[in-house]
Write an enzyme that holds these catalytic residues in place. Structure first.
Site, short mmCIF file in Angstrom:
data_model
loop_
_atom_site.label_atom_id
_atom_site.label_comp_id
_atom_site.label_asym_id
_atom_site.label_seq_id
_atom_site.Cartn_x
_atom_site.Cartn_y
_atom_site.Cartn_z
N CYS A 88 11.87 62.28 38.41
CA CYS A 88 13.28 62.64 38.53
C CYS A 88 13.52 63.49 39.79
O CYS A 88 13.41 62.97 40.90
CB CYS A 88 13.76 63.34 37.26
N HIS A 224 12.81 59.15 33.56
CA HIS A 224 11.87 60.05 32.88
C HIS A 224 10.91 59.24 32.01
O HIS A 224 11.27 58.92 30.87
CB HIS A 224 12.64 61.03 31.99
N GLU A 226 8.45 60.12 30.28
CA GLU A 226 8.10 60.82 29.04
C GLU A 226 9.22 60.74 28.00
O GLU A 226 9.09 61.22 26.88
CB GLU A 226 7.72 62.28 29.34
N ASP A 274 21.89 67.08 10.97
CA ASP A 274 22.47 68.40 10.72
C ASP A 274 21.41 69.19 9.96
O ASP A 274 20.97 68.78 8.89
CB ASP A 274 23.73 68.28 9.85
N ASP A 437 34.62 69.44 17.66
CA ASP A 437 34.93 69.27 16.23
C ASP A 437 36.44 69.26 16.02
O ASP A 437 37.01 70.25 15.59
CB ASP A 437 34.31 70.42 15.41
O1 1PR Z 1 29.52 76.10 17.27
O2 1PR Z 1 27.90 75.93 19.14
O3 1PR Z 1 27.26 77.07 17.05
O4 1PR Z 1 27.55 74.61 17.13
C1 1PR Z 1 27.57 74.30 15.77
C2 1PR Z 1 27.33 72.83 15.67
O5 1PR Z 1 27.16 72.51 14.28
C3 1PR Z 1 28.49 72.00 16.17
O6 1PR Z 1 27.97 70.93 16.92
C4 1PR Z 1 29.17 71.46 14.91
O7 1PR Z 1 29.62 70.12 15.11
C5 1PR Z 1 28.03 71.45 13.91
N1 1PR Z 1 28.47 71.73 12.52
C6 1PR Z 1 28.86 72.93 12.04
N2 1PR Z 1 29.09 72.81 10.71
C7 1PR Z 1 28.83 71.54 10.37
C8 1PR Z 1 28.89 70.98 9.01
O8 1PR Z 1 28.71 69.78 8.81
N3 1PR Z 1 29.18 71.82 8.03
N4 1PR Z 1 28.14 69.58 11.58
C9 1PR Z 1 28.46 70.86 11.51
C10 1PR Z 1 28.91 68.75 12.23
C11 1PR Z 1 29.09 66.50 12.39
C12 1PR Z 1 28.08 65.64 12.91
C13 1PR Z 1 27.82 64.48 11.99
C14 1PR Z 1 28.80 63.40 12.35
C15 1PR Z 1 28.36 62.05 11.88
N5 1PR Z 1 28.45 67.57 11.75
O9 1PR Z 1 26.92 66.29 13.09
O10 1PR Z 1 26.54 64.13 12.25
O11 1PR Z 1 30.07 63.71 11.81
O12 1PR Z 1 28.35 61.97 10.51
P1 1PR Z 1 28.47 60.57 9.76
O13 1PR Z 1 27.82 59.54 10.64
O14 1PR Z 1 27.71 60.74 8.48
O15 1PR Z 1 29.93 60.34 9.54
P2 1PR Z 1 28.10 76.02 17.66
#
Ligand code: 1PR
Length: 585
Positions: A88, A224, A226, A274, A437
């Site tokens: 890279c 990359h 790797e 998550d 979000d």
């Molecule tokens: O704010 O910088 O500390 O980051 C926190 C991170 O955690 C953010 O990226 C936020 O999106 C994520 N987050 C916080 N709470 C939740 C929760 O679910 N309670 N998850 C959360 C967000 C959404 C996606 C999920 C998609 C696809 N989750 O991660 O994977 O919606 O889901 P699906 O395919 O099942 O529909 P910070």
């Protein structure tokens, strides 16, 4: 006895993954941190293996090489004809300079590469393509087959992972010369005491750039290896074992996998985990709907956190299934200090031992109070901890909203202090993902939305017949709404230096009803950096739909993979059946 491979370390990002592949191939990686080390460790060795891996900003990287005194010893090493592999920015370093670092310092000096290839690097400029280029592209040999140096088994029927905004871009005339085997006639590549040069070429949109170079003992790749799954492991194996030419030249004649490309690359499938601690204190992968991750009805005490498996095991499983990227989101980091979140660092270290595609980590990337010392640790240091543990990118959620609000409050200017700016400057834009979000807000007219907010007329009216929507940003995992729209957020983040958008949707999360296509189109219309569609995927057809009906760059799935309803491979099969190109190992 294990053989040793040396890796120059100027602390420019994730070296963990390269070291892990080197170990996997039976070699011991040894980091070289000073030029004295380089000279003494390699003295008297006739055929050592030396790596010059570079990520991030060209100016930052060559500056580090220069101030640490590496430039001359590396040049001497190259002159000696011994083996070196640059990756890279490691490839870019042999050029004279780069548009990425065009500014002169107070002494009137511009960042200088080694200048072995006397030409400049430029930014991709095809308006139809996202920049950075992030994803899986092909390589084509130019003149390699009839020369003696060899490109260590690069395989035109494979896909390689590129992540770059700047490259050795050829003019159309130069590209024609190179393609007809006359790289010697292209400026900078003329045979000399280090040449002849062999090159591989790659096309991004309408532009052709040099994606690999070999001369004397040197082998350089813009991609990359790797991070390229098994195809990349094969390249590193060929370099380590000294197989300049391999039978892959036969495979080279095979055509590349069929299919329509997505913005010049394969359709990129991201598996997202998550992660949080459950009520017994174990780190688990969880998933809910609309961000609620607790089981709904349980006999007895409380509603436990849904436990869908162990993070490292699932990441590995998705890699084996063909995921092009794995993302870990630490979803409770807004409550807990990421500095104490050592288990998350361990997850990355372990995952990067077996998962050789890009890894993103998010959650808690912000200036953070260390509970032990009561001192603020800058986001840049928090990110550095993750990069050193094997992450390639960090994703910033809540803090990006704060940064965007401050950007607009300053009249559309950064002040250089936000985590987006500091991390992007040190590690490159491609290392900074913005996790958005949003929640959909229905309004009866554009005027009913906050001022200066992008409003769209929706094909899906609201519960009271509202025809318009805007997408409101939230922070803290959707718990707090802010008076800022998604369009405005992503534009501000791009201007501050972010390299990619991870676009969730609280309304669609866990719904299995498909992506919010209107939201995806809105975000894509706002920025030229890549966008990953997220939230709502319930079956492979949803992936087909988002790639066919929007010009999104990548699509992410979580619940449907965790619940084992579909594998990543099945998604790719359906994409291929629909004529969309995907990466196969
Ligand atoms: O704010 O910088 O500390 O980051 C926190 C991170 O955690 C953010 O990226 C936020 O999106 C994520 N987050 C916080 N709470 C939740 C929760 O679910 N309670 N998850 C959360 C967000 C959404 C996606 C999920 C998609 C696809 N989750 O991660 O994977 O919606 O889901 P699906 O395919 O099942 O529909 P910070």
């Amino acid at each position: 006895m294990s053989k040793t491979a040396y890796v120059i370390d100027v602390e420019s990002g994730n070296l963990q993954s390269l070291n892990n592949v080197i170990e996997l191939l039976g070699w011991t990686p040894v980091l070289i941190k000073t030029p004295e080390d380089l000279v003494s460790k390699l003295a008297g060795q006739e055929d050592p293996r030396l790596f010059l891996p570079g990520v991030g900003n060209f100016g930052h990287f060559v500056h580090e090489l220069n101030v640490r005194g590496f430039a001359q010893p590396i040049r001497d090493y190259i002159d000696s004809g011994r083996r070196l592999m640059g990756i890279c920015v490691g490839l870019q370093t042999v050029f004279a300079d780069s548009e990425e670092a065009n500014n002169e310092d107070t002494n009137g000096n511009k960042a200088q590469g080694l200048g072995i290839i006397d030409r400049s690097l430029f930014r991709f400029s095809d308006k139809d393509k996202s920049v950075p280029q992030i994803g899986w592209n092909t390589i084509k040999y130019a003149n390699a087959e009839d020369k003696s140096i060899g490109l260590y088994g690069l395989d035109p029927s494979s896909r390689y992972y590129f992540v770059n905004s700047f490259a050795a871009i050829l003019t159309p005339e130069e590209a024609q010369l190179a393609q007809s085997g006359r790289i010697n006639d292209v400026a900078g590549f003329k045979d000399n005491d280090l040449g002849p040069f062999e090159v591989a070429l790659t096309t991004y949109g309408s532009q052709t750039f040099v994606s690999a170079i070999a001369f004397k003992g040197v082998f350089l790749t813009q991609f990359h290896p790797e991070k390229c799954g098994k195809a990349g492991v094969r390249v590193l194996d060929a370099f380590l074992s000294g197989k300049k030419h391999t039978t892959l030249l036969e495979r080279a004649k095979a055509s590349t996998p069929p299919g329509r490309e997505v913005n010049g690359l394969t359709a990129r499938i991201v598996a997202c985990l998550d992660v949080r601690t459950n009520d017994s204190g174990d780190l688990v992968v969880t998933k809910g709907d609309q961000y609620d991750v607790r089981e709904r009805q349980v006999d007895g005490a409380g509603n436990p956190v849904r436990n869908l498996g162990k993070p490292v095991e699932l990441a590995q499983m998705y890699y084996e299934q063909g995921a092009d990227e794995v993302t870990f989101l630490n979803i409770t980091s807004f409550r807990n200090s990421p500095l104490r979140d050592l288990p998350m660092l361990t997850v990355l270290k372990e995952a990067s031992k077996t998962v050789f595609v890009p890894l993103t980590v998010g959650g808690g990337i912000r200036d953070t109070l260390d509970p032990e010392t009561n001192k603020v640790v800058p986001a840049l240091e928090v990110a550095a901890l993750y990069f050193r543990s094997g992450a390639d990118k960090v994703s910033i959620g809540s803090d990006s909203v704060t940064a965007a609000e401050a950007y607009y409050a300053r009249g559309g200017k950064g002040d250089g202090t936000s985590p987006i700016e500091t991390i992007s400057k040190a590690y490159g834009a491609q290392a900074v993902v913005i996790s958005v979000d949003p929640r959909k807000v229905y309004v009866t007219s554009p005027e009913a939305a906050p001022a200066n907010t992008h409003v769209i007329k929706s094909a899906y009216p609201g519960p009271n017949g509202e025809e318009y929507v805007w997408y409101q940003c939230t922070i803290k995992g959707g718990r707090e709404s802010r008076p800022l729209g998604v369009y405005e957020l992503v534009r501000a983040c791009e201007a501050l230096g972010a390299g990619e958008i991870l676009l969730n949707s609280i309304d669609k999360d866990g719904s299995n009803s498909g992506y919010d296509l209107e939201l995806v189109r809105l975000a894509k219309s706002a920025v030229s950096i890549p966008v990953i569609a997220s939230s709502g995927a319930g079956n492979p057809e949803h992936f087909v739909e988002v790639f066919e009906k929007t010009n999104v760059d990548a699509a992410l799935g979580a619940g449907m993979f965790h619940r084992k309803e579909y594998t990543v491979d099945q998604v790719k099969e359906v994409l291929e059946e629909n004529g969309i190109a995907v990466r196969r190992d």
